[in-house]
Scaffold this active site. Structure first.
Site, PDB file in Angstrom:
ATOM      1  N   GLU A 214     -12.931 -12.800  74.956  1.00  0.00           N
ATOM      2  CA  GLU A 214     -12.246 -14.078  74.800  1.00  0.00           C
ATOM      3  C   GLU A 214     -11.155 -14.200  75.860  1.00  0.00           C
ATOM      4  O   GLU A 214     -10.843 -13.219  76.541  1.00  0.00           O
ATOM      5  CB  GLU A 214     -11.607 -14.156  73.409  1.00  0.00           C
ATOM      6  CG  GLU A 214     -12.576 -14.072  72.253  1.00  0.00           C
ATOM      7  CD  GLU A 214     -11.867 -14.084  70.906  1.00  0.00           C
ATOM      8  OE1 GLU A 214     -10.630 -13.928  70.886  1.00  0.00           O
ATOM      9  OE2 GLU A 214     -12.553 -14.242  69.876  1.00  0.00           O
ATOM     10  N   HIS A 256      -7.409 -16.615  67.975  1.00  0.00           N
ATOM     11  CA  HIS A 256      -6.735 -15.343  67.791  1.00  0.00           C
ATOM     12  C   HIS A 256      -5.390 -15.317  68.499  1.00  0.00           C
ATOM     13  O   HIS A 256      -5.189 -15.984  69.521  1.00  0.00           O
ATOM     14  CB  HIS A 256      -7.600 -14.199  68.332  1.00  0.00           C
ATOM     15  CG  HIS A 256      -8.828 -13.963  67.523  1.00  0.00           C
ATOM     16  ND1 HIS A 256     -10.042 -13.651  68.086  1.00  0.00           N
ATOM     17  CD2 HIS A 256      -9.036 -13.992  66.192  1.00  0.00           C
ATOM     18  CE1 HIS A 256     -10.943 -13.492  67.143  1.00  0.00           C
ATOM     19  NE2 HIS A 256     -10.367 -13.696  65.981  1.00  0.00           N
TER      20      HIS A 256
END
Length: 303
Positions: A214, A256
């Site tokens: 990510e 996140h």
């Protein structure tokens, strides 16, 4: 073989009497993993799905010689739980708790380093070894076989959900998993991609590794340097999500806590470039993982 967990894992679950931990315990036992003890202060004498509960980790160690802990406790108690596990000789600790104060995370990671303890997480879905039917955490839920089948491909993922999805892609490609690890979505974690590549390099039953990444952090860049310097010599196939984030305002957090771009740090394009330069197979579309994995492993077996 696999990494981190296997037939020698003697598992204790800290916080076992909580609702989430009780569910995880049930799914873990149904998978065939042996959970020897649980710990919740003040609950000694109870049991959770047949697992005896103790007041302290010390009692669990004395009674069952546990060496691996799954921590499922509220954020305010996570540091104390890690400290107690380390103080009693636990060497592998999986911390599922999210929203732990950063200072507490810094302290627990420092303690782990001082005592040569391996922490997975925090904020992790856990890890699974399908060859030995051992899992720690909510990974796989109540039906791990749907995505995780025995094999020789290591899986590393920042995202909990994509740990399962990526392992399923490995299955669709006709292969299985040696160990699949959700490293956690926070910026501060105990075991990075680079750390796991080092372990997978030493595992003879892991023939290749697939990673799901990510935006944010320098984990992929660190892994690229490790590969480039010869630390990992097996095929590495990587997908990096979130290229759209480079068009968004700097400092925006995407899901996140660790998925944050700051300046040139954490950009998916930069991660991809570094990994390609190091020799990894970086795919632009997620579904390309299947074809590339088939091609890479076929070429490896032909040698």
């Amino acid at each position: 073989m696999a990494i981190l967990i296997g037939q020698d894992s003697r598992i204790v679950i800290q916080g076992i009497t909580g609702r989430e931990a009780s569910m995880v315990t049930q799914h873990t036992l149904q998978y065939g993993t042996k959970v020897l003890a649980g710990v919740t202060p003040g609950k000694k004498g109870q049991d959770v799905h047949g697992v005896p509960v103790y007041n302290t980790v010390r009692e669990a160690v004395e009674a069952h010689q546990v060496n691996t802990s799954l921590i499922v406790v509220p954020p305010a108690f996570a540091l104390d739980a890690v400290r107690e596990a380390i103080d009693n000789g636990i060497k592998v600790i999986v911390v599922t708790t999210e929203n732990i104060p950063q200072l507490d995370t810094v302290k627990m990671l420092h303690l782990a380093k001082l005592h040569d303890v391996r922490i997975i997480g925090p904020n992790t879905v856990g890890l699974i070894n399908p060859n030995d039917r051992v899992k720690l955490g909510s990974i796989g839920g109540d039906n791990p076989e749907r995505c995780f089948v025995p094999g020789h491909v290591g899986v590393i993922s920042r995202s909990g959900g994509m740990t399962a999805e990526t392992s399923w892609m490995v299955k669709r490609a006709g292969f299985g998993v040696s160990t699949s690890v959700g490293i956690g979505g926070d910026a501060l974690i105990g075991t990075t991609i680079r750390d796991l590549l080092e372990l997978f390099e030493l595992d003879p039953d892991t023939h290749a590794v697939v990673t799901f990444s990510e935006p944010g952090t320098m984990f992929e860049e660190q892994a690229a340097d490790f590969v480039k310097n010869g630390g990992f010599t097996k095929p590495l196939i990587s997908y990096i999500a979130g290229r759209f984030t480079e068009q968004m305002p700097e400092g925006t957090i995407f899901g996140h806590a660790g998925a944050l771009i700051s300046g040139s740090v954490g950009r998916p394009s930069g991660k991809a470039a570094r990994l390609r330069e190091a020799g990894a197979h970086v795919v632009d579309r997620y579904d390309e993982l299947i074809e590339v994995l088939q091609h890479v492993l076929a070429a490896k077996e032909a040698k």
